[in-house]
Write a protein that holds these residues in place. Structure first.
Motif, PDB file in Angstrom:
ATOM      1  N   ARG A   1       0.856  -1.192   0.000  1.00  0.00           N
ATOM      2  CA  ARG A   1       0.000   0.000   0.000  1.00  0.00           C
ATOM      3  C   ARG A   1       0.887   1.236   0.000  1.00  0.00           C
ATOM      4  NH1 ARG A   1      -0.736  -2.246   5.459  1.00  0.00           N
ATOM      5  NH2 ARG A   1       0.931  -1.294   6.637  1.00  0.00           N
ATOM      6  N   PHE A   2       0.291   2.390  -0.114  1.00  0.00           N
ATOM      7  CA  PHE A   2       0.979   3.671   0.054  1.00  0.00           C
ATOM      8  C   PHE A   2       0.440   4.299   1.329  1.00  0.00           C
ATOM      9  CE2 PHE A   2       0.924   2.958  -4.493  1.00  0.00           C
ATOM     10  CZ  PHE A   2       2.211   3.299  -4.879  1.00  0.00           C
ATOM     11  N   HIS A   3       1.279   5.034   2.035  1.00  0.00           N
ATOM     12  CA  HIS A   3       0.762   5.814   3.167  1.00  0.00           C
ATOM     13  C   HIS A   3       1.533   7.122   3.300  1.00  0.00           C
ATOM     14  CE1 HIS A   3       3.964   4.169   5.920  1.00  0.00           C
ATOM     15  NE2 HIS A   3       3.752   5.309   6.560  1.00  0.00           N
ATOM     16  N   LEU A   4       0.891   8.086   3.946  1.00  0.00           N
ATOM     17  CA  LEU A   4       1.491   9.404   4.185  1.00  0.00           C
ATOM     18  C   LEU A   4       1.969   9.501   5.619  1.00  0.00           C
ATOM     19  CD1 LEU A   4      -1.165  11.789   2.578  1.00  0.00           C
ATOM     20  CD2 LEU A   4       0.935  10.928   1.535  1.00  0.00           C
ATOM     21  N   ASP A   5       3.051  10.228   5.810  1.00  0.00           N
ATOM     22  CA  ASP A   5       3.500  10.616   7.152  1.00  0.00           C
ATOM     23  C   ASP A   5       3.259  12.106   7.319  1.00  0.00           C
ATOM     24  OD1 ASP A   5       4.416   8.068   7.706  1.00  0.00           O
ATOM     25  OD2 ASP A   5       6.541   8.602   7.729  1.00  0.00           O
ATOM     26  N   PHE A   6       2.625  12.475   8.427  1.00  0.00           N
ATOM     27  CA  PHE A   6       2.466  13.869   8.812  1.00  0.00           C
ATOM     28  C   PHE A   6       3.495  14.151   9.897  1.00  0.00           C
ATOM     29  CE2 PHE A   6      -1.671  12.949   7.090  1.00  0.00           C
ATOM     30  CZ  PHE A   6      -2.149  14.152   6.593  1.00  0.00           C
ATOM     31  N   GLU A   7       4.274  15.205   9.737  1.00  0.00           N
ATOM     32  CA  GLU A   7       5.164  15.619  10.822  1.00  0.00           C
ATOM     33  C   GLU A   7       4.520  16.816  11.505  1.00  0.00           C
ATOM     34  OE1 GLU A   7       9.054  16.923   9.612  1.00  0.00           O
ATOM     35  OE2 GLU A   7       8.258  18.342   8.164  1.00  0.00           O
ATOM     36  N   THR A   8       4.749  16.915  12.820  1.00  0.00           N
ATOM     37  CA  THR A   8       4.075  17.942  13.605  1.00  0.00           C
ATOM     38  C   THR A   8       4.912  18.354  14.808  1.00  0.00           C
ATOM     39  OG1 THR A   8       2.045  18.450  14.842  1.00  0.00           O
ATOM     40  CG2 THR A   8       2.812  16.179  14.918  1.00  0.00           C
ATOM     41  N   ASP A   9       4.659  19.564  15.273  1.00  0.00           N
ATOM     42  CA  ASP A   9       5.326  20.023  16.484  1.00  0.00           C
ATOM     43  C   ASP A   9       4.560  19.605  17.745  1.00  0.00           C
ATOM     44  OD1 ASP A   9       3.195  21.798  16.261  1.00  0.00           O
ATOM     45  OD2 ASP A   9       4.448  23.574  16.011  1.00  0.00           O
ATOM     46  N   ASP A  10       3.420  18.899  17.572  1.00  0.00           N
ATOM     47  CA  ASP A  10       2.645  18.401  18.711  1.00  0.00           C
ATOM     48  C   ASP A  10       1.913  17.128  18.271  1.00  0.00           C
ATOM     49  OD1 ASP A  10       0.776  17.885  20.751  1.00  0.00           O
ATOM     50  OD2 ASP A  10       0.504  20.020  21.179  1.00  0.00           O
ATOM     51  N   VAL A  11       2.535  15.976  18.508  1.00  0.00           N
ATOM     52  CA  VAL A  11       1.980  14.702  18.042  1.00  0.00           C
ATOM     53  C   VAL A  11       0.589  14.459  18.620  1.00  0.00           C
ATOM     54  CG1 VAL A  11       2.281  12.187  18.090  1.00  0.00           C
ATOM     55  CG2 VAL A  11       4.224  13.671  17.570  1.00  0.00           C
ATOM     56  N   GLU A  12       0.398  14.732  19.889  1.00  0.00           N
ATOM     57  CA  GLU A  12      -0.907  14.477  20.513  1.00  0.00           C
ATOM     58  C   GLU A  12      -1.993  15.361  19.902  1.00  0.00           C
ATOM     59  OE1 GLU A  12      -1.596  11.864  22.296  1.00  0.00           O
ATOM     60  OE2 GLU A  12       0.518  11.331  22.212  1.00  0.00           O
ATOM     61  N   ALA A  13      -1.698  16.644  19.687  1.00  0.00           N
ATOM     62  CA  ALA A  13      -2.696  17.551  19.110  1.00  0.00           C
ATOM     63  C   ALA A  13      -3.023  17.185  17.667  1.00  0.00           C
ATOM     64  CB  ALA A  13      -2.200  19.002  19.194  1.00  0.00           C
ATOM     65  N   GLU A  14      -2.014  16.824  16.875  1.00  0.00           N
ATOM     66  CA  GLU A  14      -2.270  16.448  15.478  1.00  0.00           C
ATOM     67  C   GLU A  14      -3.044  15.137  15.410  1.00  0.00           C
ATOM     68  OE1 GLU A  14      -1.996  16.786  11.182  1.00  0.00           O
ATOM     69  OE2 GLU A  14      -2.256  18.111  12.892  1.00  0.00           O
ATOM     70  N   THR A  15      -2.715  14.195  16.292  1.00  0.00           N
ATOM     71  CA  THR A  15      -3.468  12.948  16.340  1.00  0.00           C
ATOM     72  C   THR A  15      -4.924  13.232  16.684  1.00  0.00           C
ATOM     73  OG1 THR A  15      -1.494  11.699  16.954  1.00  0.00           O
ATOM     74  CG2 THR A  15      -3.620  10.687  17.469  1.00  0.00           C
ATOM     75  N   ALA A  16      -5.163  14.070  17.669  1.00  0.00           N
ATOM     76  CA  ALA A  16      -6.527  14.424  18.062  1.00  0.00           C
ATOM     77  C   ALA A  16      -7.267  15.113  16.916  1.00  0.00           C
ATOM     78  CB  ALA A  16      -6.503  15.320  19.299  1.00  0.00           C
ATOM     79  N   ARG A  17      -6.586  15.976  16.179  1.00  0.00           N
ATOM     80  CA  ARG A  17      -7.210  16.667  15.037  1.00  0.00           C
ATOM     81  C   ARG A  17      -7.661  15.660  13.986  1.00  0.00           C
ATOM     82  NH1 ARG A  17      -6.254  18.953   9.984  1.00  0.00           N
ATOM     83  NH2 ARG A  17      -4.203  17.984   9.750  1.00  0.00           N
ATOM     84  N   LEU A  18      -6.800  14.709  13.656  1.00  0.00           N
ATOM     85  CA  LEU A  18      -7.143  13.720  12.638  1.00  0.00           C
ATOM     86  C   LEU A  18      -8.213  12.750  13.136  1.00  0.00           C
ATOM     87  CD1 LEU A  18      -3.579  13.086  11.173  1.00  0.00           C
ATOM     88  CD2 LEU A  18      -5.403  14.539  10.241  1.00  0.00           C
ATOM     89  N   LEU A  19      -8.188  12.403  14.425  1.00  0.00           N
ATOM     90  CA  LEU A  19      -9.256  11.572  14.988  1.00  0.00           C
ATOM     91  C   LEU A  19     -10.596  12.284  14.901  1.00  0.00           C
ATOM     92  CD1 LEU A  19      -7.412  10.111  18.116  1.00  0.00           C
ATOM     93  CD2 LEU A  19      -8.061   8.855  16.039  1.00  0.00           C
ATOM     94  N   ALA A  20     -10.615  13.584  15.168  1.00  0.00           N
ATOM     95  CA  ALA A  20     -11.854  14.363  15.079  1.00  0.00           C
ATOM     96  C   ALA A  20     -12.384  14.420  13.650  1.00  0.00           C
ATOM     97  CB  ALA A  20     -11.625  15.778  15.620  1.00  0.00           C
ATOM     98  N   LEU A  21     -11.501  14.269  12.680  1.00  0.00           N
ATOM     99  CA  LEU A  21     -11.907  14.267  11.269  1.00  0.00           C
ATOM    100  C   LEU A  21     -12.383  12.894  10.804  1.00  0.00           C
ATOM    101  CD1 LEU A  21      -9.039  16.467   9.778  1.00  0.00           C
ATOM    102  CD2 LEU A  21     -11.433  17.129  10.150  1.00  0.00           C
ATOM    103  N   GLY A  22     -12.288  11.880  11.667  1.00  0.00           N
ATOM    104  CA  GLY A  22     -12.801  10.559  11.330  1.00  0.00           C
ATOM    105  C   GLY A  22     -11.780   9.443  11.303  1.00  0.00           C
ATOM    106  N   ALA A  23     -10.523   9.734  11.585  1.00  0.00           N
ATOM    107  CA  ALA A  23      -9.502   8.677  11.643  1.00  0.00           C
ATOM    108  C   ALA A  23      -9.726   7.816  12.887  1.00  0.00           C
ATOM    109  CB  ALA A  23      -8.107   9.299  11.685  1.00  0.00           C
TER     110      ALA A  23
END
Length: 126
Positions: free
Chosen positions: A64-86
């Motif tokens: 498969r293919f997958h994307l990596d998101f880099e962030t200055d706050d892993v917990e906040a970015e994870t929460a943002r993507l979870l709120a979007l349906g991840a």
């Protein structure tokens, strides 16, 4: 507030096919395929996609293919993507693996880019 950006596109490939896949993508994209000395599960395709890391990643799963998101706050970015349906799939070191709507995987990881690249390209989220 936190910032994030797409950092990498990974070509996940079963171990038995990784060398052949790396040779194919190297030739197809016109770039060298170089194993990563620190993380041997990655075979870099340097400069294949300007501004992004591209690599073949050895996996014990389906291709498969997958994307990596880099962030200055892993917990906040994870929460943002979870709120979007991840949904959560796994955790590997500091990386969070998520499955997004449509079934694709994404990883959320701490900033890997040089600071000037991250500062210039990252989006700011509330």
């Amino acid at each position: 507030m936190h910032r994030s950006r797409v950092y990498a596109i990974l070509i996940d490939t079963p171990r038995a096919e990784a060398a052949q896949a790396a040779a194919f993508w190297s030739a197809a994209l016109g770039v060298p395929a170089e194993p990563d000395a620190e993380y041997p599960q990655f075979i870099g395709l340097h400069e294949a996609l300007p501004g992004l890391v591209a690599a073949v990643q050895v996996v014990d799963d389906a291709p498969r293919f997958h994307l990596d998101f880099e962030t200055d706050d892993v917990e906040a970015e994870t929460a943002r993507l979870l709120a979007l349906g991840a949904t959560r799939v796994a955790r590997w070191q500091e990386c969070r693996v998520l499955r997004v709507p449509g079934g694709h995987l994404v990883c959320v990881l701490p900033v890997e880019s040089p600071p000037e690249v991250f500062d210039a390209q990252a989006r700011t989220w509330p």
